[in-house]
Design a protein around this motif. Structure first.
Motif, mmCIF file in Angstrom:
data_model
loop_
_atom_site.group_PDB
_atom_site.id
_atom_site.type_symbol
_atom_site.label_atom_id
_atom_site.label_comp_id
_atom_site.label_asym_id
_atom_site.label_seq_id
_atom_site.Cartn_x
_atom_site.Cartn_y
_atom_site.Cartn_z
ATOM 1 N N LEU A 113 16.886 -50.979 5.719
ATOM 2 C CA LEU A 113 17.470 -51.096 4.310
ATOM 3 C C LEU A 113 16.920 -50.302 3.223
ATOM 4 O O LEU A 113 17.429 -49.633 2.275
ATOM 5 C CB LEU A 113 17.794 -52.688 3.941
ATOM 6 N N GLU A 114 15.428 -50.556 3.118
ATOM 7 C CA GLU A 114 14.865 -49.633 2.185
ATOM 8 C C GLU A 114 15.086 -48.225 2.088
ATOM 9 O O GLU A 114 15.350 -47.615 1.339
ATOM 10 C CB GLU A 114 13.344 -49.803 2.245
ATOM 11 N N GLN A 115 15.252 -47.757 3.458
ATOM 12 C CA GLN A 115 15.527 -46.409 3.584
ATOM 13 C C GLN A 115 16.811 -45.933 3.415
ATOM 14 O O GLN A 115 17.112 -44.911 2.872
ATOM 15 C CB GLN A 115 15.052 -46.043 5.179
ATOM 16 N N PHE A 116 17.756 -46.924 3.790
ATOM 17 C CA PHE A 116 19.227 -46.438 3.774
ATOM 18 C C PHE A 116 19.552 -46.549 2.333
ATOM 19 O O PHE A 116 20.154 -45.586 1.654
ATOM 20 C CB PHE A 116 19.870 -47.520 4.514
ATOM 21 N N PHE A 117 19.288 -47.348 1.371
ATOM 22 C CA PHE A 117 19.457 -47.630 0.051
ATOM 23 C C PHE A 117 18.414 -46.987 -0.942
ATOM 24 O O PHE A 117 19.039 -46.840 -2.416
ATOM 25 C CB PHE A 117 19.714 -49.169 -0.289
ATOM 26 N N ASP A 171 21.271 -57.257 -10.057
ATOM 27 C CA ASP A 171 21.699 -55.850 -9.178
ATOM 28 C C ASP A 171 21.111 -55.904 -7.730
ATOM 29 O O ASP A 171 20.415 -54.938 -7.319
ATOM 30 C CB ASP A 171 21.379 -54.705 -9.975
ATOM 31 N N ALA A 172 21.293 -57.117 -7.092
ATOM 32 C CA ALA A 172 20.610 -57.348 -5.630
ATOM 33 C C ALA A 172 21.482 -56.701 -4.687
ATOM 34 O O ALA A 172 22.698 -56.685 -4.812
ATOM 35 C CB ALA A 172 20.094 -58.579 -5.486
ATOM 36 N N VAL A 173 20.886 -56.661 -3.408
ATOM 37 C CA VAL A 173 21.561 -56.307 -2.363
ATOM 38 C C VAL A 173 21.242 -57.519 -1.123
ATOM 39 O O VAL A 173 20.181 -57.879 -0.938
ATOM 40 C CB VAL A 173 21.211 -55.084 -1.582
ATOM 41 N N CYS A 174 22.261 -57.848 -0.434
ATOM 42 C CA CYS A 174 22.310 -59.133 0.726
ATOM 43 C C CYS A 174 23.209 -58.752 1.648
ATOM 44 O O CYS A 174 24.110 -57.758 1.661
ATOM 45 C CB CYS A 174 22.251 -60.299 -0.044
ATOM 46 N N GLU A 210 29.928 -55.042 -4.388
ATOM 47 C CA GLU A 210 30.539 -53.708 -3.846
ATOM 48 C C GLU A 210 30.317 -53.839 -2.265
ATOM 49 O O GLU A 210 29.035 -54.050 -1.922
ATOM 50 C CB GLU A 210 30.161 -52.268 -4.239
ATOM 51 N N GLU A 211 31.127 -53.718 -1.137
ATOM 52 C CA GLU A 211 30.849 -53.728 0.201
ATOM 53 C C GLU A 211 30.162 -52.540 0.464
ATOM 54 O O GLU A 211 30.989 -51.475 0.296
ATOM 55 C CB GLU A 211 31.972 -54.316 0.833
ATOM 56 N N VAL A 212 29.288 -52.331 1.126
ATOM 57 C CA VAL A 212 28.923 -50.995 1.901
ATOM 58 C C VAL A 212 28.612 -51.257 3.184
ATOM 59 O O VAL A 212 27.986 -52.007 3.904
ATOM 60 C CB VAL A 212 27.346 -50.760 1.193
ATOM 61 N N ALA A 213 29.129 -50.079 4.023
ATOM 62 C CA ALA A 213 28.913 -50.127 5.714
ATOM 63 C C ALA A 213 27.581 -49.919 5.788
ATOM 64 O O ALA A 213 27.136 -48.564 5.256
ATOM 65 C CB ALA A 213 29.830 -49.158 5.972
ATOM 66 N N THR A 214 27.041 -50.694 6.571
ATOM 67 C CA THR A 214 25.542 -50.498 6.942
ATOM 68 C C THR A 214 25.354 -50.666 8.553
ATOM 69 O O THR A 214 24.628 -51.727 9.050
ATOM 70 C CB THR A 214 24.585 -51.379 6.144
ATOM 71 N N THR A 215 26.073 -49.601 9.230
ATOM 72 C CA THR A 215 26.134 -50.061 10.722
ATOM 73 C C THR A 215 24.495 -49.924 11.364
ATOM 74 O O THR A 215 24.008 -48.898 10.853
ATOM 75 C CB THR A 215 27.122 -48.834 11.373
#
Length: 587
Positions: A269-273, A372-375, A256-261
Motif C-alpha cells: 500500500l505504501e508503494q501504491f499510494f 485523511d487515512a486509508v483503510c 473515495e473507493e480506490v481499486a487496489t487489485t
C-alpha cells in the motif's frame, strides 16, 4: 566435609543441548541432572544452593509476618472449576482423574487452593489481615521447556497469598512484599529491575515483575533513562516520537473507493499510494475462546461469533497481552482467512473499520488521532481514501493496544525510551476480589454485614532465581557464587604426595568448620589440575591450597577476583574466617 563423601559429578565439556551459560554450568558443575525434557533432579551440591535461596526467601517473608504452609501439590479439580480456570487455562494445566473418576489438577499455582482452604477459617473481620505462603513444587505443561532451570515443566515456586478487608491494607502488604523481594534478590546477589507488568490469566488490578537483565531473557523491558519508568513490553505505554503527517485535505472530503487489485500488505500500500505507513489503518482479526466481560460476551452472542477486529495505525503492532487484559480474554489466535471471509465477505488485506457491523471492533488510540487515512474497503480489491475516524466509523472499544518500541516517547516525561532483554524471577499482583467473589469467600464486618475480602498474590521462581544467579555470576572457568548462596564457603586442596601435608590440610579444614564456616576438603586421589579446575567450575568463593612448593605458606585464591596471596598458616586462618564472615554480613 570431604570431597570423596559428596556426589559431585562434574563434566569437562558442555552438553550438546545446553545453549545458555547457566544451563551449561548447572550440568557441568554437577548441580542437577536432566530426567526428561523440562524435568530436572537436584543433586547434593545443587540442593545446598536451593536450600540457601529458600532460606533467604523464608527469612525475609517471615519479617513481614507472612506464615508458611505446606499444601498438597495435587488438588481437586472442582475448586478450579469454581474459579472457571479449569475451562479457561490451556493445556499447560495438567488435568487428570483418579480411580474414582474425580477430576484432579497438578498445581501450577495455588490461588484456588488457598481461597478454598481459608474461606471457612476467616469468617470475622478480626481474623484479618492474613498472609500465607508456600515453597513448593509446581507443574505447568510448557510446550517448549528450554534453557535448563529457566523454563521447566516441574519447578519450585514460592507463592504467597494475602487476605485483607480493605484496599488500603492490600496496598500496604503489596508494598511490604516489594521491599521484601528487593532484599531477597539483593541477598542472592542479583541486580533486579522492577517493571510494571501485565497480570495475564492471574487477573487483578496491578502487578510488578522483578527482572534480571539477560541476553536470552523471554521478556522485553521498556525503560526511561530520565524518570525511571520501567515496564514489560506487554504492559508498557508510550507515545509517538514523530508528529502525525500533515494533510491538506479537508476533513469533510468524502470517502473515495480506490481499486487496489492484489495490493494487500502495508508495504504494498505504501508503494501504491506513495504514502507513509502512518497514513494507513491496519486491521487484524482475532478468534477468542471466552471472556469474563459480560457485556462483551453478549456482543459475541449477538454477532454469533467470537471475533475481535483490532484497528491500529499501519506502522504499529498490536499488543495481544494488552488486548487480552483489557477485554479479559482467556486466549486468542489470529483468525484464519476462511473465518475472516465468512464473517466479513472480504479477503484478508481488504478488511477495515468502515461499515463493519458483525464483529466486535477495538480501535487503538493511535487511529483516533489520524486524518485523511486509508483503510480496507470490506470489498474485494478495494481500499478507501479520505477516511476520518471520528466521522466514518464507531468502535465497540477504544484504548491503548499498541506495542511500545525503542525510541518511542515516555508518556510521563517525553524522553525517548530504550529496551533491554530480561528474565522474570519474581512477580507481585493485586488480585482484588477476582477469586474470593467467585468462590464464595465471605466474612462478617464490624457491623455484622457480609463482605468479600480482597487478595494479593506474590511469587518467586526458586529454580529460575538460581539460574539467574549463575547467569550474572560466571566466567570462562565456571560459576562464581555470591557467598550467601554458595554451596560451600571454602574449598581446601592439598597438592602433595606427603601424608603430613594432607593431614595438615584436613586439620585446617576442621578448624574452619569449628569457626562456623562451610568447608569442602578435596581429598580425592586426583591430579592437581583436575582439583583446581573443579574448584573453579563449582564456584566456591575461597580456595586454600596446601602445596610443598610454597615453603610452609598457604595459597589463598578469591574466586570472584581471581586474586591469589601467600600467607602463613595462622594468618591464612584469620584471613579466611574474616573474609567469609564479612562477605556473609554484606548479604
Amino acid at each position: 566435609m570431604k570431597r570423596s563423601n559428596v556426589f559431585i559429578p562434574t563434566l569437562k565439556e558442555n552438553p550438546n543441548d545446553a545453549v545458555i551459560r547457566s544451563h551449561q554450568l548447572i550440568l557441568r558443575a554437577g548441580l542437577v541432572r536432566k530426567v526428561a525434557n523440562g524435568l530436572f533432579t537436584y543433586l547434593p551440591l545443587g540442593l545446598r544452593v536451593f536450600n540457601k535461596v529458600s532460606a533467604i526467601i523464608r527469612e525475609e517473608l517471615n519479617k513481614i509476618n507472612a506464615q508458611e504452609c505446606k499444601p498438597t501439590v495435587v488438588v481437586p479439580g472442582e475448586i478450579w472449576q469454581k474459579s472457571n480456570r479449569w475451562y479457561t487455562m490451556g493445556p499447560e494445566l495438567l488435568r487428570m482423574k483418579n480411580r474414582l473418576a474425580q477430576d484432579l489438577v497438578l498445581s501450577p499455582t495455588a490461588e484456588e487452593l488457598f481461597t478454598e482452604l481459608l474461606k471457612n477459617e476467616l469468617s470475622s473481620y478480626k481474623n484479618y489481615p492474613l498472609t500465607v505462603y508456600q515453597i513448593n513444587t509446581k507443574y505447568r505443561d510448557e510446550i517448549r521447556p528450554r534453557y535448563g532451570l529457566m523454563r521447566t515443566r516441574e519447578f519450585t515456586m514460592m507463592d504467597a497469598y494475602s487476605f485483607s478487608t480493605t484496599n488500603e491494607n492490600l496496598d500496604s502488604i503489596y508494598d511490604d512484599f516489594e521491599k521484601a523481594y528487593t532484599e531477597i534478590f539483593r541477598r542472592c546477589g542479583l541486580s533486579t529491575i522492577i517493571v510494571k507488568a501485565d497480570s495475564g490469566t492471574m487477573g487483578g488490578s496491578g502487578s510488578q515483575e522483578f527482572m534480571v537483565e539477560s541476553n536470552v531473557g523471554d521478556d522485553t523491558l521498556i525503560l526511561c533513562p530520565h524518570c525511571r519508568y520501567a515496564a514489560n513490553v506487554e504492559k508498557a505505554e508510550s507515545c509517538d516520537a514523530v508528529k502525525a503527517p500533515s494533510t491538506s485535505v479537508n476533513a469533510n472530503t468524502a470517502i473515495e473507493e480506490v481499486a487496489t487489485t492484489n495490493v494487500k500488505t502495508i508495504e504494498e500500500l505504501e508503494q501504491f499510494f506513495s504514502m507513509s505507513k502512518r497514513s494507513f489503518i491496519k486491521t487484524v482479526v482475532y478468534e477468542v475462546e471466552s471472556t469474563e466481560l459480560e457485556e462483551l460476551e453478549q456482543k459475541f452472542q449477538a454477532h454469533k461469533n467470537k471475533l475481535v477486529a483490532v484497528c491500529i495505525r499501519g506502522d504499529l503492532q498490536v499488543n495481544e497481552a494488552k488486548l487480552k487484559a483489557r477485554l479479559k480474554l482467556s486466549d486468542l489466535v489470529t483468525a484464519s482467512d476462511e473465518v475472516i471471509e465468512n464473517n466479513t465477505n472480504a479477503k484478508v488485506g481488504f478488511i477495515g473499520p468502515v461499515g463493519i457491523s458483525n464483529i466486535v471492533t477495538v480501535i487503538d488510540n493511535s487511529v483516533m488521532e489520524m486524518h485523511d487515512a486509508v483503510c480496507g474497503g470490506l470489498k474485494k480489491d478495494i481500499h478507501l481514501k479520505h477516511v476520518e475516524p471520528s466521522r466514518d466509523f464507531k468502535a465497540d472499544y477504544t484504548f491503548d493496544v499498541r506495542t511500545a518500541c525503542e525510541n518511542d516517547l515516555c508518556v510521563h516525561c517525553g524522553t525517548p525510551l530504550y529496551t533491554k532483554k530480561g528474565t522474570e524471577v519474581g512477580h507481585i499482583f493485586k488480585l482484588g476480589k477476582k477469586y474470593t467473589e467467585v468462590m464464595g469467600f465471605n466474612y462478617l464486618d464490624e457491623n455484622g454485614k457480609l463482605k468479600v475480602p480482597t487478595m494479593g498474590c506474590y511469587g518467586i521462581g526458586v529454580d529460575r532465581t538460581i539460574a539467574a544467579i549463575i547467569e550474572e555470576h560466571n566466567d570462562e572457568k565456571g560459576i562464581i557464587w555470591p557467598m550467601s548462596v554458595a554451596p560451600f564457603h571454602v574449598i581446601i586442596i592439598a597438592i602433595s604426595k606427603k601424608e603430613d601435608t594432607n593431614d595438615e590440610a584436613e586439620k585446617f579444614s576442621a578448624q574452619l568448620e569449628q569457626k562456623g564456616l562451610e568447608v569442602l576438603f578435596d581429598d580425592r586421589n586426583e591430579r592437581a589440575g583436575v582439583k583446581l579446575a573443579d574448584s573453579e567450575l563449582i564456584g566456591v568463593p575461597v580456595r586454600v591450597v596446601f602445596s610443598d612448593k610454597n615453603e610452609g605458606k598457604l595459597e589463598i585464591t578469591l574466586r570472584e577476583k581471581s586474586e591469589t596471596k601467600l600467607l602463613p598458616v595462622d594468618e591464612a586462618m584469620k584471613f579466611v574466617e574474616d573474609f567469609v564472615k564479612a562477605e556473609l554480613k554484606k548479604f
